[in-house]
Design a protein around this motif. Structure first.
Motif, PDB file in Angstrom:
ATOM      1  N   ILE A 140      -3.895  -3.384  10.105  1.00 20.09           N
ATOM      2  CA  ILE A 140      -4.681  -2.149  10.193  1.00 20.09           C
ATOM      3  C   ILE A 140      -3.836  -0.954   9.776  1.00 20.09           C
ATOM      4  N   LEU A 141      -2.615  -0.878  10.269  1.00 24.25           N
ATOM      5  CA  LEU A 141      -1.723   0.234   9.908  1.00 24.25           C
ATOM      6  C   LEU A 141      -1.426   0.238   8.417  1.00 24.25           C
ATOM      7  N   GLU A 142      -1.242  -0.944   7.847  1.00 23.48           N
ATOM      8  CA  GLU A 142      -0.988  -1.048   6.411  1.00 23.48           C
ATOM      9  C   GLU A 142      -2.191  -0.556   5.612  1.00 23.48           C
ATOM     10  N   GLN A 143      -3.402  -0.918   6.053  1.00 21.21           N
ATOM     11  CA  GLN A 143      -4.617  -0.456   5.389  1.00 21.21           C
ATOM     12  C   GLN A 143      -4.733   1.063   5.482  1.00 21.21           C
ATOM     13  N   MET A 144      -4.460   1.615   6.648  1.00 22.06           N
ATOM     14  CA  MET A 144      -4.555   3.064   6.839  1.00 22.06           C
ATOM     15  C   MET A 144      -3.503   3.810   6.023  1.00 22.06           C
TER      16      MET A 144
ATOM     17  N   THR B 166      -1.915   2.567   3.036  1.00 28.37           N
ATOM     18  CA  THR B 166      -1.954   2.355   1.592  1.00 28.37           C
ATOM     19  C   THR B 166      -3.327   2.575   0.959  1.00 28.37           C
ATOM     20  N   LYS B 167      -4.412   2.247   1.662  1.00 29.99           N
ATOM     21  CA  LYS B 167      -5.751   2.385   1.068  1.00 29.99           C
ATOM     22  C   LYS B 167      -6.786   2.682   2.147  1.00 29.99           C
ATOM     23  N   PRO B 168      -6.638   3.819   2.812  1.00 31.36           N
ATOM     24  CA  PRO B 168      -7.560   4.149   3.907  1.00 31.36           C
ATOM     25  C   PRO B 168      -8.997   4.345   3.448  1.00 31.36           C
TER      26      PRO B 168
ATOM     27  N   PHE C 100      -2.808  -0.683 -10.327  1.00 34.79           N
ATOM     28  CA  PHE C 100      -2.442  -1.015  -8.952  1.00 34.79           C
ATOM     29  C   PHE C 100      -1.724   0.148  -8.276  1.00 34.79           C
ATOM     30  N   SER C 101      -0.846   0.812  -9.020  1.00 30.42           N
ATOM     31  CA  SER C 101      -0.041   1.875  -8.421  1.00 30.42           C
ATOM     32  C   SER C 101      -0.833   3.161  -8.224  1.00 30.42           C
ATOM     33  N   SER C 102      -1.900   3.337  -9.013  1.00 31.75           N
ATOM     34  CA  SER C 102      -2.606   4.611  -8.953  1.00 31.75           C
ATOM     35  C   SER C 102      -4.008   4.491  -8.374  1.00 31.75           C
ATOM     36  N   SER C 103      -4.417   3.311  -7.980  1.00 28.53           N
ATOM     37  CA  SER C 103      -5.796   3.106  -7.555  1.00 28.53           C
ATOM     38  C   SER C 103      -5.879   2.513  -6.158  1.00 28.53           C
ATOM     39  N   TYR C 104      -7.097   2.521  -5.649  1.00 28.94           N
ATOM     40  CA  TYR C 104      -7.444   1.646  -4.542  1.00 28.94           C
ATOM     41  C   TYR C 104      -7.767   0.310  -5.189  1.00 28.94           C
ATOM     42  N   TYR C 105      -6.842  -0.629  -5.151  1.00 28.87           N
ATOM     43  CA  TYR C 105      -6.888  -1.852  -5.962  1.00 28.87           C
ATOM     44  C   TYR C 105      -7.407  -3.005  -5.120  1.00 28.87           C
ATOM     45  N   GLN C 106      -8.573  -3.551  -5.498  1.00 27.62           N
ATOM     46  CA  GLN C 106      -9.084  -4.752  -4.859  1.00 27.62           C
ATOM     47  C   GLN C 106      -8.727  -5.944  -5.746  1.00 27.62           C
ATOM     48  N   PRO C 107      -7.929  -6.893  -5.251  1.00 27.41           N
ATOM     49  CA  PRO C 107      -7.410  -7.966  -6.098  1.00 27.41           C
ATOM     50  C   PRO C 107      -8.475  -8.958  -6.548  1.00 27.41           C
TER      51      PRO C 107
ATOM     52  N   ILE D 191     -14.683   6.378  -9.717  1.00 25.94           N
ATOM     53  CA  ILE D 191     -13.769   7.484  -9.411  1.00 25.94           C
ATOM     54  C   ILE D 191     -14.336   8.249  -8.222  1.00 25.94           C
ATOM     55  N   VAL D 192     -13.479   8.491  -7.223  1.00 29.07           N
ATOM     56  CA  VAL D 192     -13.916   9.173  -6.001  1.00 29.07           C
ATOM     57  C   VAL D 192     -12.971  10.314  -5.681  1.00 29.07           C
ATOM     58  N   ARG D 193     -13.473  11.241  -4.878  1.00 30.64           N
ATOM     59  CA  ARG D 193     -12.624  12.308  -4.350  1.00 30.64           C
ATOM     60  C   ARG D 193     -12.366  12.003  -2.879  1.00 30.64           C
ATOM     61  N   VAL D 194     -11.114  12.153  -2.460  1.00 28.01           N
ATOM     62  CA  VAL D 194     -10.740  11.843  -1.086  1.00 28.01           C
ATOM     63  C   VAL D 194     -10.225  13.111  -0.405  1.00 28.01           C
ATOM     64  N   ASP D 195     -10.228  13.057   0.935  1.00 26.67           N
ATOM     65  CA  ASP D 195      -9.697  14.194   1.684  1.00 26.67           C
ATOM     66  C   ASP D 195      -8.184  14.054   1.829  1.00 26.67           C
ATOM     67  N   ASN D 196      -7.609  14.979   2.627  1.00 23.29           N
ATOM     68  CA  ASN D 196      -6.149  14.998   2.734  1.00 23.29           C
ATOM     69  C   ASN D 196      -5.584  13.772   3.441  1.00 23.29           C
ATOM     70  N   ARG D 197      -6.445  12.970   4.076  1.00 24.41           N
ATOM     71  CA  ARG D 197      -5.976  11.746   4.729  1.00 24.41           C
ATOM     72  C   ARG D 197      -6.312  10.502   3.921  1.00 24.41           C
ATOM     73  N   GLY D 198      -6.910  10.718   2.725  1.00 25.07           N
ATOM     74  CA  GLY D 198      -7.180   9.583   1.852  1.00 25.07           C
ATOM     75  C   GLY D 198      -8.557   8.968   2.003  1.00 25.07           C
ATOM     76  N   PHE D 199      -9.429   9.534   2.838  1.00 23.79           N
ATOM     77  CA  PHE D 199     -10.750   8.966   3.040  1.00 23.79           C
ATOM     78  C   PHE D 199     -11.746   9.513   2.019  1.00 23.79           C
ATOM     79  N   ILE D 200     -12.610   8.647   1.517  1.00 22.62           N
ATOM     80  CA  ILE D 200     -13.560   9.017   0.469  1.00 22.62           C
ATOM     81  C   ILE D 200     -14.641   9.930   1.045  1.00 22.62           C
TER      82      ILE D 200
END
Length: 605
Positions: free
Chosen positions: A122-126, A128-130, A195-202, A226-235
Motif C-alpha cells: 500500500i505504501l509503495e502504491q501511494m 509511486t502511483k497514487p 515507465f519512468s514518466s507515466s502511471y505504468y500498468q504492466p 493524459i490526466v491532471r493530478v493534484d499535489n499528492r498525485g491523485f487524479i
C-alpha cells in the motif's frame, strides 16, 4: 536659542518604522518578481508537473490450432480495486494504511480468499502511483462478483472492474507448446521512458513456450490517456481523448486440435510423450507430454505453494519429455540397418541367432533367448523380429566410425531446429565415452550401440523426424509449429515455409528394404508390433525397449515409431513411455488407440 533634541523613544519608533517599510518594500518587489515577472514560467512548470500519462496494457493476440480451435485467448476478468484517494483518513499516513488494510480484510472474508496485499504494498502504491487503483483481488467468479456488488455497507473507494486476462480454454491441452504468461517485470519494462514518466500498468508477457517465443507478435499496443493530478498525485481531471489498448497478432499453429486432444488422452496416467509429424513438411501435428500442467495457474501469478509443488513432482510436469533425451533401444535399428546396407553388406546374407552374442566374457542376449533364438535371419527379418544377434554381429564388423556417420546424418546429437527449447541428445563418440567413463571405446560399446543401448541418447522428436524421412524417401525436415500469423483485422502477416535440413544417407533401393522390414513389424503374423494395427491407417514401424538403471533396480523405457499414409499425406509418429513393459506391449497399443480415435469419422446423429 536652546537646541531641540528628539526623545529616544521617538527615534526608536522611527527606525523600526523604516525597517518595517523597507521589509514591506522588499517583500512587495519579490512578490512582483515571482508573480508577475516569473508567473508565466511557473505556470508552465506547474502544468507540466501536474500532468501524467497513464499507460494501459495491450491485449495479447489469440493462439489457434490449425483447424481454428482457440488454444489461448483473453476473457473478461472481474477484479476488486481500491481507489486510495477516496480512502484517505485524517492525520498520519498510517491511519489511512490501517483503514485500507481493514477494508481488505473485510473484503477477503466476504470472498473467502486470502489477502495477498501488505502494508508495504500500500505504501509503495501511494508513493509511486497514487493515482492508479490498487488491485486487491483478481479474476473473481461470477458468484464472487455478485457478492461484491451487493456488499453492504459498501466500502468507500472499492470498485469492481473488468479487464482482459490470459485464458487457456483447454486447461492442460498443449501446455508445453503454449507455455504461459506473467506480469511484466517493472525493471525489465520495454518502454523505459513511458515507465519512468507515466502511471505504468504492466503487460502480460510470455514466460515459456510459444507465449515467450512469439511475445513481440502476440503483445498488443498499449492504451494511453493524459490526466491532471493534484499535489499528492491523485487524479482529478482527464485531459483529451483516451486511446484504447489494441490487440496483438493472432497465431495459427500447425497443431491439429483433435490429434492433440487424442494424444493427451491416450497418454493419460502414463509418464512419457507422443510426437506426430506431417512427414512431407515437418509440421508438428501433435506433441504431448505427460503429466502436464495448467498454464492458467500462472495467471496473473502462480502461488509459491503451487510453484514448489510443480518443481518437486518426481514426474516433472513442467518438462516437455517430447524434447528430452533418452536411450532409444531398438528403434535405432532402422538406422543401423541403413549403415549396414550402405557399407556393402548383402541384405540377403544371414546371421544365425541362438539367443545371445558373446564379446569376451560378456554376454548380450537377444530377447528371444528363452526360445533358443530366431535361427537364421536376413536384414528384413532381423528388423521384423528385432533380432539383437543380427545387428550386433554386423555392427561389430562396421565399427563405431561408420555407424556414427549414419547417425549424425540422421540428426542424432544435434538440434532439430525446433523453435522451442530441446535437447541435442548424445551422438556416440570415443571422446564422449572417455569423458564419461574414463576408459576408451571398446568392442562391447559398439555391440550394444548396434541395438540402441550404451552411449547414445535421442529425443522422441528426433525419432519422429528420422521416421518421417524413412517414410518420405529420405528427406529430413525442420519441425515447425506456426502455420501463419494474422493481424487483428485478419490479414496474413507471415507464413513460415517448410525447410529441409538434410537427407538420409541411403539409396532408394536400400530404403525400400528398410521400409519392408518395418512393414512386417506390424503386419506380419509374427511381427513384434501387431498391437499397433488399427482400422484407419496401415502402418510400418519399429518397437524399442531400453533397459535402464542399475542391476538391482532395473526398469525399462519403451518406444514405438511408425509411419503411414492417410488421405495422400505421409504421417510419422513416435511414442515414448517411461517404465513400461516393452515397446510391443506398451507403446504400440497406444499408437493403435491414437489413430483409431483420431481418424475415426464422426458419427451422424
Amino acid at each position: 536659542m536652546p537646541s531641540w533634541k528628539m526623545p529616544p523613544q521617538i527615534t526608536r519608533i522611527l527606525i523600526l518604522t523604516l525597517v518595517f517599510l523597507a521589509a514591506y518594500v522588499l517583500i512587495g518587489v519579490r512578490l512582483w518578481h515571482e508573480q508577475i515577472h516569473m508567473g508565466e514560467e511557473y505556470k508552465e512548470q506547474i502544468s507540466k508537473q501536474s500532468i501524467r500519462r497513464i499507460r494501459y496494457p495491450g491485449i495479447r493476440g489469440r493462439i489457434y490450432s490449425s483447424d481454428k480451435h482457440i488454444l489461448a485467448d483473453n476473457h473478461p476478468a472481474f477484479d476488486v480495486v481500491f481507489h486510495l484517494e477516496e480512502m484517505r483518513r485524517p492525520g498520519r499516513q498510517s491511519n489511512t494504511v490501517k483503514h485500507i488494510m481493514e477494508c481488505i480484510g473485510r473484503t477477503a472474508k466476504l470472498l473467502k480468499r486470502k489477502n495477498q496485499i501488505s502494508k508495504k504494498d500500500i505504501l509503495e502504491q501511494m508513493r509511486t502511483k497514487p493515482g492508479l487503483p490498487l488491485q486487491v483481488f483478481s479474476d473473481l467468479s461470477k458468484t464472487q462478483a455478485a457478492a461484491i456488488a451487493e456488499l453492504s455497507p459498501p466500502v468507500q473507494g472499492l470498485e469492481l472492474t473488468v479487464s482482459p486476462i490470459r485464458y487457456y480454454p483447454g486447461d492442460e491441452l498443449a501446455a508445453h507448446i503454449l507455455g504461459y504468461v506473467g506480469k511484466e517485470d517493472r525493471k525489465k519494462a520495454k518502454d523505459k521512458e513511458e515507465f519512468s514518466s507515466s502511471y505504468y500498468q504492466p503487460d502480460f508477457v510470455g514466460r515459456q513456450g510459444l507465449e515467450k517465443l512469439l511475445d513481440d507478435e502476440l503483445r498488443g499496443k498499449p492504451g494511453k490517456s493524459i490526466v491532471r493530478v493534484d499535489n499528492r498525485g491523485f487524479i482529478h481531471e482527464v485531459i483529451g481523448r483516451k486511446i484504447p489498448a489494441e490487440c496483438g497478432d493472432d497465431v495459427v499453429l500447425t497443431i491439429d486440435y483433435k490429434a492433440q486432444r487424442t494424444a493427451e488422452k491416450v497418454l493419460r496416467g502414463k509418464y512419457g510423450a507422443l510426437v506426430l509429424l506431417d512427414a512431407d513438411t515437418g509440421a508438428v501435428l501433435a506433441m504431448a507430454s505427460t503429466p502436464a500442467f495448467d498454464p492458467g495457474m500462472f495467471v496473473p501469478s502462480i502461488s509459491s505453494k503451487d510453484w514448489r509443488k510443480l518443481n518437486s513432482d518426481p514426474q516433472h510436469p513442467l518438462l516437455n519429455k517430447a524434447v528430452g533425451a533418452y536411450t532409444p533401444g531398438s528403434i535405432l535399428k532402422p538406422l543401423i540397418a541403413m549403415s549396414i546396407l550402405e557399407n556393402g553388406v548383402n541384405p540377403y546374407d544371414t546371421v544365425f541367432c541362438d539367443g545371445a552374442t558373446y564379446i569376451g566374457n560378456a554376454r548380450v542376449r537377444c530377447w528371444s533367448w528363452r526360445s533358443g533364438g530366431h535361427g537364421r535371419v536376413d536384414l528384413v527379418n532381423a528388423i521384423k523380429h528385432s533380432c539383437n544377434d543380427y545387428f550386433i554381429e554386423n555392427g561389430r564388423k562396421l565399427g563405431l566410425d561408420k555407424i556414427q556417420k549414419t547417425l549424425k546424418a540422421a540428426g542424432i546429437g544435434q538440434h532439430t531446429g525446433f523453435p522451442l527449447r530441446e535437447s541435442n541428445g548424445v551422438l556416440p563418440t570415443r571422446k564422449y565415452k572417455k569423458k564419461v567413463d574414463k576408459v576408451p571405446w571398446n568392442e562391447h560399446d559398439t555391440a550394444i550401440l548396434s541395438i540402441g543401448q550404451g552411449k547414445i541418447l535421442l529425443t522422441p522428436l528426433q525419432a519422429a523426424i528420422y521416421t518421417a524421412a524413412i517414410a518420405n524417401g529420405g528427406t529430413l525436415w525442420k519441425p515447425f509449429l506456426v502455420r501463419e500469423i494474422r493481424s487483428p483485422d485478419g490479414h496474413i502477416v507471415a507464413v513460415p515455409k517448410p525447410q529441409a535440413t538434410g537427407k538420409l544417407p541411403v539409396s532408394a533401393k536400400n530404403l525400400k528394404l528398410i521400409q519392408e522390414g518395418m512393414y512386417k513389424v506390424i503386419n506380419a503374423s509374427d511381427g513384434t508390433a501387431k498391437r499397433a494395427r488399427n482400422p484407419y491407417i496401415t502402418l510400418s514401424g519399429k518397437t524399442g525397449t531400453a533397459e535402464m538403471g542399475p542391476c538391482n533396480n532395473r526398469y525399462t523405457n519403451t518406444w514405438f515409431i511408425a509411419f503411414g499414409k492417410h488421405n495422400n499425406r505421409n504421417l510419422a509418429i513416435a511414442v515414448f513411455i517411461i517404465k513400461g513393459q516393452s515397446g510391443g506391449r506398451t507403446s504400440a497399443p497406444i499408437v493403435s488407440q491414437f489413430f483409431t480415435e483420431w481418424l475415426k469419422p464422426p458419427t451422424n446423429r
